[in-house]
Structures are given as C-alpha cells and as structure tokens.
Design an enzyme around this catalytic site. Structure first.
Site, PDB file in Angstrom:
ATOM      1  N   ASP A  51       0.672  -1.159  -0.091  1.00 12.00           N
ATOM      2  CA  ASP A  51       0.124  -0.003   0.119  1.00 12.00           C
ATOM      3  C   ASP A  51       0.813   1.288   0.039  1.00 12.00           C
ATOM      4  OD1 ASP A  51      -2.614  -1.401   0.219  1.00 12.00           O
ATOM      5  OD2 ASP A  51      -1.936  -1.975   1.990  1.00 12.00           O
ATOM      6  N   THR A  63      -1.760  -2.190   4.732  1.00 11.22           N
ATOM      7  CA  THR A  63      -2.856  -1.897   5.586  1.00 11.22           C
ATOM      8  C   THR A  63      -3.396  -3.179   5.441  1.00 11.22           C
ATOM      9  OG1 THR A  63      -3.940  -0.966   3.816  1.00 11.22           O
ATOM     10  CG2 THR A  63      -2.816   0.559   5.630  1.00 11.22           C
ATOM     11  N   HIS A  69      -7.647 -10.859   6.185  1.00 13.49           N
ATOM     12  CA  HIS A  69      -6.291 -11.340   6.512  1.00 13.49           C
ATOM     13  C   HIS A  69      -6.103 -11.911   7.919  1.00 13.49           C
ATOM     14  CE1 HIS A  69      -4.625  -9.318   3.172  1.00 13.49           C
ATOM     15  NE2 HIS A  69      -5.452  -8.123   3.322  1.00 13.49           N
ATOM     16  N   ASP A  97       0.016 -13.713   1.946  1.00 15.34           N
ATOM     17  CA  ASP A  97       0.666 -12.701   2.528  1.00 15.34           C
ATOM     18  C   ASP A  97       1.871 -13.040   3.292  1.00 15.34           C
ATOM     19  OD1 ASP A  97      -1.544 -11.145   2.455  1.00 15.34           O
ATOM     20  OD2 ASP A  97      -2.159 -11.307   4.315  1.00 15.34           O
TER      21      ASP A  97
END
Length: 160
Positions: A51, A63, A69, A97
C-alpha cells in the site's frame, strides 16, 4: 444457513469492496504525510503490491483488513454461513501474505503491517499515537513488524 442474498446481489456487493484508497489507507497516508515522509502507493512491481513504499527508508507498509487477513482481534469473526468457503479464502490470503512478505524481505525491504483494528473501531489508536509508532518503526525499526490496537510489535513470522 443459506446466504441472505442471491448470487448476483452477493457478487455486486463483493465487487463494491474497495482495493485501494480505502478509509484506513487514507488515514495512514495522512499520518505519513504529517510526518513529512515521502511515499509511493500501490507499487505493482513489488510482491504483494504494498500500500505504501518508502524508498528512502527501504521499507513498505501494508494496511490489512482484520477479516480478510485473519487478524486475531475483535474485528475478526468466522462467518456463520459458508464457513468452509470463507476459511479457505481467508487462508489463501494469509498464505499469499506470508509469501509476499518473505519475498520482500529477501529483496532487502523492511515490512510493516498496520492492522485495520489500529485504524478504526472502538480500540483504534489516536492519530498522534499511530504517527509515533510509524515514525519509530520507519526510522529505527527492525525488518518486520506490525501495528495493532496494542501498539507496535516485532514479528518473526507472519503466521504469529
């Protein structure tokens, strides 16, 4: 329990969920600007499309929405309908992630995750508190950290 919306309505609702310029991204951008930090947004050339990218400090900031997440906080609730579908979808987000943060770290980038709960809701951090933690990490922090309602924490593995 079945979904309360038909497939077309659910699809329309899901498409309406913003992927950039969200309220939490705007709040974080305001804090970074108030600190006088130069940054770029949504760099598609980097793993995970961070981001915020702060080239001068060789760091990136994500973020993360607590639901999408799987943050273990008051904002994450396992859906009561289509539970297996949602847990699989969220699990894939978490795996992505982890992969992206690992790739960024291998490329020499420092990574910070700012969780949605730190930016909105009843337990959110104030702008001065958030700015203080951002400045602390950007200027002095380690390779990998996260900010949530409890403050800033070093992270060894994203699965923590």
């Amino acid at each position: 329990m079945a979904d309360v919306h038909d497939k077309a309505t659910r699809s329309k609702n899901m498409r309406a969920i913003a992927t950039r310029d969200t309220a939490i991204e705007k709040r974080l951008a305001g804090c970074l600007q108030s600190l006088g930090l130069d940054f770029r947004v949504q760099d598609a050339a980097l793993p995970g499309r961070p981001d915020f990218v702060l080239d001068n400090y060789r760091c990136v900031i994500f973020t993360h929405g607590c639901f999408w997440h799987r943050h273990r906080c008051h904002l994450f609730k396992v859906p009561a309908t289509r539970t297996d579908f949602w847990l699989e979808k969220i699990g894939k987000n978490v795996a992505r992630d982890k992969r992206d943060c690992g790739l960024l770290r291998e490329q020499g980038w420092r990574v910070l995750i700012v969780w949605e709960c730190a930016l909105r809701g009843k337990l959110k951090l104030s702008d001065p508190a958030l700015s203080e933690r951002l400045e602390e990490w950007v200027c002095e922090g380690g390779a990998f950290a996260q900010i949530d309602t409890q403050g800033i924490h070093a992270v060894v593995d994203i699965g923590e």
